[in-house]
Motif scaffolding. Structure first.
Motif, short mmCIF file in Angstrom:
data_model
loop_
_atom_site.label_atom_id
_atom_site.label_comp_id
_atom_site.label_asym_id
_atom_site.label_seq_id
_atom_site.Cartn_x
_atom_site.Cartn_y
_atom_site.Cartn_z
N GLY A 1 -2.33 5.07 3.60
CA GLY A 1 -3.34 5.80 4.37
C GLY A 1 -3.48 7.29 4.13
O GLY A 1 -4.42 7.91 4.60
N VAL A 2 -2.57 7.90 3.37
CA VAL A 2 -2.62 9.37 3.23
C VAL A 2 -3.83 9.82 2.39
O VAL A 2 -4.41 10.88 2.62
N GLY A 3 -4.23 8.96 1.45
CA GLY A 3 -5.39 9.30 0.62
C GLY A 3 -6.64 9.54 1.45
O GLY A 3 -7.52 10.32 1.08
N LEU A 4 -6.71 8.88 2.59
CA LEU A 4 -7.87 9.04 3.47
C LEU A 4 -7.84 10.41 4.14
O LEU A 4 -8.88 11.01 4.40
N ILE A 5 -6.63 10.90 4.40
CA ILE A 5 -6.50 12.21 5.06
C ILE A 5 -6.76 13.33 4.05
O ILE A 5 -7.51 14.27 4.34
N THR A 6 -6.19 13.20 2.84
CA THR A 6 -6.41 14.28 1.86
C THR A 6 -7.87 14.28 1.37
O THR A 6 -8.33 15.26 0.80
N LEU A 7 -8.57 13.18 1.63
CA LEU A 7 -10.00 13.14 1.31
C LEU A 7 -10.74 14.27 2.02
O LEU A 7 -11.75 14.78 1.53
N SER A 8 -10.19 14.67 3.19
CA SER A 8 -10.87 15.71 3.96
C SER A 8 -10.96 17.02 3.18
O SER A 8 -11.92 17.76 3.31
N MET A 9 -9.96 17.29 2.31
CA MET A 9 -10.04 18.55 1.57
C MET A 9 -11.14 18.48 0.51
O MET A 9 -11.77 19.48 0.19
N ALA B 1 0.83 -1.22 0.00
CA ALA B 1 0.00 0.00 0.00
C ALA B 1 0.86 1.27 0.00
O ALA B 1 0.48 2.28 0.57
N SER B 2 2.02 1.19 -0.65
CA SER B 2 2.86 2.37 -0.72
C SER B 2 3.49 2.54 -2.11
O SER B 2 4.29 1.72 -2.55
N SER B 3 3.09 3.62 -2.79
CA SER B 3 3.67 3.90 -4.11
C SER B 3 5.16 4.18 -3.98
O SER B 3 5.97 3.73 -4.79
N GLY C 1 -12.41 2.04 8.82
CA GLY C 1 -12.22 0.62 9.16
C GLY C 1 -11.87 -0.25 7.97
O GLY C 1 -11.25 -1.31 8.12
N ILE C 2 -12.28 0.18 6.78
CA ILE C 2 -11.99 -0.65 5.60
C ILE C 2 -10.89 -0.04 4.74
O ILE C 2 -10.60 -0.52 3.65
N ASP C 3 -10.27 1.03 5.27
CA ASP C 3 -9.35 1.77 4.39
C ASP C 3 -8.17 0.95 3.90
O ASP C 3 -7.73 1.09 2.76
N ARG C 4 -7.64 0.07 4.76
CA ARG C 4 -6.46 -0.68 4.31
C ARG C 4 -6.81 -1.55 3.08
O ARG C 4 -6.03 -1.67 2.14
N ILE C 5 -8.01 -2.12 3.10
CA ILE C 5 -8.42 -2.96 1.96
C ILE C 5 -8.53 -2.10 0.70
O ILE C 5 -8.13 -2.52 -0.39
N LEU C 6 -9.03 -0.88 0.87
CA LEU C 6 -9.14 0.03 -0.28
C LEU C 6 -7.75 0.53 -0.70
O LEU C 6 -7.47 0.70 -1.89
N ASP C 7 -6.91 0.75 0.30
CA ASP C 7 -5.58 1.30 0.04
C ASP C 7 -4.75 0.34 -0.82
O ASP C 7 -3.99 0.76 -1.70
N MET C 8 -4.91 -0.97 -0.55
CA MET C 8 -4.13 -1.95 -1.31
C MET C 8 -4.44 -1.85 -2.80
O MET C 8 -3.55 -1.72 -3.63
N THR C 9 -5.74 -1.85 -3.12
CA THR C 9 -6.07 -1.81 -4.55
C THR C 9 -5.77 -0.45 -5.17
O THR C 9 -5.28 -0.35 -6.29
N ARG C 10 -6.01 0.64 -4.39
CA ARG C 10 -5.78 1.95 -5.03
C ARG C 10 -4.29 2.18 -5.28
O ARG C 10 -3.91 2.77 -6.29
N THR C 11 -3.45 1.68 -4.39
CA THR C 11 -2.02 1.84 -4.62
C THR C 11 -1.58 1.04 -5.85
O THR C 11 -0.78 1.51 -6.66
N ALA C 12 -2.14 -0.17 -5.99
CA ALA C 12 -1.81 -0.99 -7.16
C ALA C 12 -2.21 -0.27 -8.46
O ALA C 12 -1.48 -0.27 -9.45
N VAL C 13 -3.38 0.38 -8.42
CA VAL C 13 -3.81 1.14 -9.60
C VAL C 13 -2.90 2.35 -9.81
O VAL C 13 -2.47 2.64 -10.94
N ASN C 14 -2.57 3.05 -8.72
CA ASN C 14 -1.66 4.21 -8.83
C ASN C 14 -0.38 3.83 -9.57
O ASN C 14 0.08 4.52 -10.48
#
Ligand code: ASP
Length: 369
Positions: free
Chosen positions: A297-305, A215-217, A322-335
């Motif tokens: 996890g940073v995408g969840l924080i910048t979501l606030s803006m 989960a890290s680009s 609670g589900i962010d890590r599961i989302l983070d895995m796939t979004r990082t792979a797409v990134n």
């Protein structure tokens, strides 16, 4: 944490575009590709969530029911207010759009100074950004306890069926990611290079899975570089410009998640977004993607803006924490895959590409050979 994190990351993100200026056409091509694909990704996230409506009828935790829903600013006011008359006041008030605009202007100012002159200020904001990420990571360690406290009473009162919307959110993010890869990435490879899409995906699978598991680009960058140069035949100068830039500013997967999250939370709180809100979401989520550091996890924080820009309660982010890590895995792979597509196209079109290496069937990683 949000304001200093977003502000400093965005200043650094823009100031890092210095290489684009240096690289002229290649830089421009890279930037346009990153920009367009990110915009498309957000629209995809928004569209899927609007159709599948995971948030309608969502049972809000009691603490969130009391959250004040901000009046969504109307578009004309937003436009007029977008330029801060006093940037410090915007920062103190947490006016996200003004903060973003000021960060862009300041980042642009640093860009125009050139590397030597901008170095101290750049280092300062880079330091703030890193410190904020480290603080965020500390806070995120407590997040499981917070989420447990938030969700347990909801499930106790309503039964496990209340989790279904969250499962739907995971499903939508995964589905939109697959569609994005099939639609945008395959067709881009097909249209802009004459190379085989299958071979591309087979070779791109190595960084894909590293990104998926870490989960890290930023953490995946060395693997992306190696794959691009040794497996795909991209020249070193192109790979070492396009990929690090992509790992910093190009986040299609993050954009998909943010599009989905905005609509999900709006549905959960029963807030209607109009057309102009959508435009604002697309614009701010593109900025958020530039400001998101390539770490978990940073995408969840910048979501606030993005939330703040259309008056959604920032507390709503807790719903998906609670589900962010599961989302983070796939979004990082797409990134990461988006970066690989871009570097392949840029190298191919610039004749900085070794077709033999690309076509070489032998895949170093046995697992995907
Ligand atoms: N984890 C993502 C990345 O490294 C960033 C995010 O949180 O969206 O690409």
């Amino acid at each position: 944490v949000i304001v200093p994190l977003v502000f400093s990351s965005l200043v650094v993100g823009v100031a890092e575009l210095k290489d684009i200026k240096k690289l002229g056409k290649i830089g421009l091509k890279t930037f346009v590709f990153y920009f367009l694909t990110t915009t498309f990704a957000i629209i995809l996230g928004l569209a899927f969530t609007n159709v599948l409506k995971p948030g309608s009828g969502f049972t809000l935790p009691t603490t969130l029911k009391e959250v004040k829903v901000n009046e969504a600013p109307n578009f004309i006011d937003t436009l007029i207010n977008i330029i801060p008359s006093n940037p410090m006041k915007s920062i103190v008030d947490g006016s996200m759009l003004q903060i973003i605009v000021f960060a862009l202007i300041l980042g642009g100012g640093l860009l125009s100074l050139g590397e030597t002159k901008s170095k101290p200020v750049f280092a300062f904001f880079d330091g703030i950004s890193n410190a904020m990420i480290s603080i965020t990571n500390g806070i995120m360690k407590l997040a499981p306890i917070g989420v447990l406290g938030l969700i347990t009473p909801v499930i106790a009162n309503n039964g496990p069926k209340v989790i279904i919307p969250l499962i739907k959110v995971i499903f939508i993010v995964y589905l939109a990611s697959i569609i994005h890869a099939l639609l945008v990435y395959s067709s881009s490879i097909k249209i802009f290079t004459k190379m085989k899409v299958r071979t591309f995906f087979r070779k791109a699978s190595t960084p894909f899975f590293v990104a998926f598991s870490t989960a890290s680009s930023a953490g995946t960058l060395p693997v992306s570089m190696e794959t691009a140069e040794e497996e795909m035949g991209v020249s070193k100068p192109i790979a070492s410009f396009v990929l690090p830039l992509g790992a910093t500013i190009n986040m299609d997967g993050t954009a998909i998640m943010q599009g989905v999250a905005v609509i999900f939370v709006a549905q959960a709180f029963g807030i209607n977004l109009d057309f102009m809100d959508y435009i604002t979401v697309i614009a701010t989520a593109t900025m958020a993607s530039i400001g998101t550091a390539g770490v978990p996890g940073v995408g969840l924080i910048t979501l606030s803006m993005v939330f703040a820009s259309v008056g959604l309660p920032v507390e709503g982010i807790a719903l998906i924490m609670g589900i962010d890590r599961i989302l983070d895995m796939t979004r990082t792979a797409v990134n990461i895959t988006g970066d690989a597509v871009c570097t392949t196209i840029v190298a191919y079109q610039n004749n900085d590409f070794n077709t033999d290496v690309f076509n070489d069937k032998e895949c170093k990683d046995e697992l995907f050979a």
